[in-house]
Design a protein around this motif. Sequence first.
Motif, PDB file in Angstrom:
ATOM      1  N   ILE A 360       4.229   4.469   4.983  1.00 52.74           N
ATOM      2  CA  ILE A 360       3.571   3.185   4.762  1.00 52.74           C
ATOM      3  C   ILE A 360       2.124   3.371   4.344  1.00 52.74           C
ATOM      4  O   ILE A 360       1.570   2.556   3.608  1.00 52.74           O
ATOM      5  CB  ILE A 360       3.669   2.305   6.044  1.00 52.74           C
ATOM      6  CG1 ILE A 360       3.117   0.906   5.788  1.00 52.74           C
ATOM      7  CG2 ILE A 360       2.967   2.963   7.216  1.00 52.74           C
ATOM      8  CD1 ILE A 360       3.864   0.129   4.720  1.00 52.74           C
ATOM      9  N   THR A 361       1.509   4.472   4.775  1.00 53.89           N
ATOM     10  CA  THR A 361       0.130   4.747   4.372  1.00 53.89           C
ATOM     11  C   THR A 361       0.024   4.959   2.869  1.00 53.89           C
ATOM     12  O   THR A 361      -0.916   4.478   2.218  1.00 53.89           O
ATOM     13  CB  THR A 361      -0.377   6.000   5.100  1.00 53.89           C
ATOM     14  OG1 THR A 361       0.646   7.019   5.041  1.00 53.89           O
ATOM     15  CG2 THR A 361      -0.688   5.709   6.554  1.00 53.89           C
ATOM     16  N   ALA A 364       0.780   1.597   1.059  1.00 58.11           N
ATOM     17  CA  ALA A 364      -0.394   0.729   1.137  1.00 58.11           C
ATOM     18  C   ALA A 364      -1.475   1.182   0.163  1.00 58.11           C
ATOM     19  O   ALA A 364      -2.153   0.357  -0.474  1.00 58.11           O
ATOM     20  CB  ALA A 364      -0.939   0.714   2.565  1.00 58.11           C
ATOM     21  N   ILE A 367      -0.560   0.015  -3.285  1.00 58.89           N
ATOM     22  CA  ILE A 367      -0.716  -1.428  -3.458  1.00 58.89           C
ATOM     23  C   ILE A 367      -2.184  -1.831  -3.519  1.00 58.89           C
ATOM     24  O   ILE A 367      -2.594  -2.624  -4.377  1.00 58.89           O
ATOM     25  CB  ILE A 367      -0.005  -2.177  -2.316  1.00 58.89           C
ATOM     26  CG1 ILE A 367       1.513  -1.949  -2.399  1.00 58.89           C
ATOM     27  CG2 ILE A 367      -0.331  -3.672  -2.369  1.00 58.89           C
ATOM     28  CD1 ILE A 367       2.277  -2.525  -1.226  1.00 58.89           C
ATOM     29  N   ALA A 368      -2.982  -1.270  -2.605  1.00 58.85           N
ATOM     30  CA  ALA A 368      -4.395  -1.674  -2.522  1.00 58.85           C
ATOM     31  C   ALA A 368      -5.282  -0.879  -3.471  1.00 58.85           C
ATOM     32  O   ALA A 368      -6.395  -1.313  -3.793  1.00 58.85           O
ATOM     33  CB  ALA A 368      -4.897  -1.500  -1.088  1.00 58.85           C
ATOM     34  N   ALA A 442      -5.703   6.070   8.711  1.00 59.91           N
ATOM     35  CA  ALA A 442      -4.662   6.397   7.736  1.00 59.91           C
ATOM     36  C   ALA A 442      -4.393   7.896   7.706  1.00 59.91           C
ATOM     37  O   ALA A 442      -3.237   8.331   7.580  1.00 59.91           O
ATOM     38  CB  ALA A 442      -5.064   5.902   6.355  1.00 59.91           C
TER      39      ALA A 442
END
Length: 589
Positions: A360-361, A364, A367-368, A442
């Motif tokens: 997920i890190t 993310a 995405i970011a 993270a």
Amino acid sequence: MTSTVALTEERTATAEQAVDGGRAPLTVSRRVALAVLAVLSAQFAALCLHQAWNDSATFDEPVYTATALATLYDGELRLNNEAPLLPKVVSALPLRLAGVDVPLDGAWAEAEEIDDEGWFLAYQLAGEFTSLHAERGDLQRVVFASRLVGVIEGVAVGLALYALGATLFSRAAGLLAAGAWLTTPLAVGFGHISSVDLAFALAVVAAALALVRHLRAPTWRTLGVLALAAGALQLTRHTGFLYVAVICVALVVRRWRDGGEAARDVAVVLVATWALVWVATLAVAPTRVPVEGGDDGTGAVAGVLSEAVEAVPWPAEYEAGFQTQLAASAADTQGFLFGDMWWGARPAFWPLAVVVKLPITVVALMIAGPLGWRRLDGDQRRLAALVAVLPVLAAFAFVLPYNKPIGLRYALPGIVMLLVVASPLALGLLRRRAGLAVLAGAVIAQLAFLWGSVPHSLAWTAPPFRPGYQVVSESNLDWGQDGYRLAEWMEGRTGHVSYFGGASVVDRVPGFGPLIGAPPAELTGWVAVSASQLTTHFRDELAYLRAYCNVGTISGTVLLYRFDDPPTARPGPERPAGRCDGAVSHRVD
């Protein structure tokens, strides 16, 4: 690679100061960046080497190794009927230098020419190669040696990502991209095996680095390096032409004001790519063999590509291999995701597989990450769009409609370049304490994911997508890497087995009985089946077994069943049942 990394440092300080109107974020010194890279690379290599020794050969590895090694001994390409040849031959070099044997009197001798039967004979040669070294007791050492180049390639991808991110944005950005790669289970999973996929990802990043250096300060030297990188793309995978086209588009868009120089650069890249294919083919295989025309690609796109390939005077062996790849791509392959089975293309498979197979890190970050582009100046954005974003678009334009949804490995070039696209986020994270806290959290989570995947990084799936055998299959989970462990489990047991391996290491174990073809009414005692067989390759034949709970797994990829009474033949659901409460399998649907 070290010299390439060092060359980026001169531009880095200026680039960081140019960000956000001259208000530079907390910077990363060259010494710190290289120290972190060294530690992460050493950790990556150690984890890869450990799993390279303990994992058995995956489905495709024996074919790659045996055919490439035979080519190095005989100087011919008679069974290398899949273009291109470079990654397979390079991975086989350690074996050739060590004098590892390959049978040249079996399937290899049968293939007097390159033809449509070469695919089947290649698997026969792989079986002969595996059997030879299994009987000698050195198969594990041979497989390990064939993977050493892959470990080097995995580390090199990380170093190239750092160099590219630092050149385009800043040292912090380069370190973020490299760090994300070197600590991702997927990277370790593919970094410890011999595959075309990882080599191609490296070629794409290296070509992007050569491109940005030429676009920033064009010289004949940088053009020569770019031409070599383009040739390496075409020699590494048949889809390399997509990224050669990206290079040509970037040259035209960036240098159109220079008039004839843009056209010259494109011409040099294209001619060099063609010439390098000839040079490499003749260098590796100076002994030419007859070529019986391969199958042409079918379908609108494949048909156009087939005609385009025929229009260029490639080496006959290379053209036949390219046509073989096009023909193979025309056939739909089984897909499995979240308990759903299908045939052929499904665009949603690829982004969903990213969510399942990446921490997920990292998701993310992807995405970011583009938010960090707000802090870039106009020229940085334009250059990064050509060098980093275009390859991502090319990668996913290829895989989204692709009719072989068998593993995220086909999307590796897009994934590694997405890390570069996302890396400017580091510029914002290093500006505030809150950003530093997020980054620290993270990093801790990423390392936890990495070490939690050991020693089965190839089969790792992100929480909550577990157990993996109910979510994904094939090279996203079970590529045949647990053959050693299955053979060890079989010692002293008798049962029916269906193992997903191109050259099986388990069917010679005493007590082995084939599961495929055995009537369910005759099954009692132990049954072991690879997840990929159950949900993908023999999903119809084994449909009844998915209705029964398993009594355990081997590394999460091989499901174990124990029957006191034979199972019923009635088909079960598409998603395999989970773990039994007791020690005996029973029907749960």
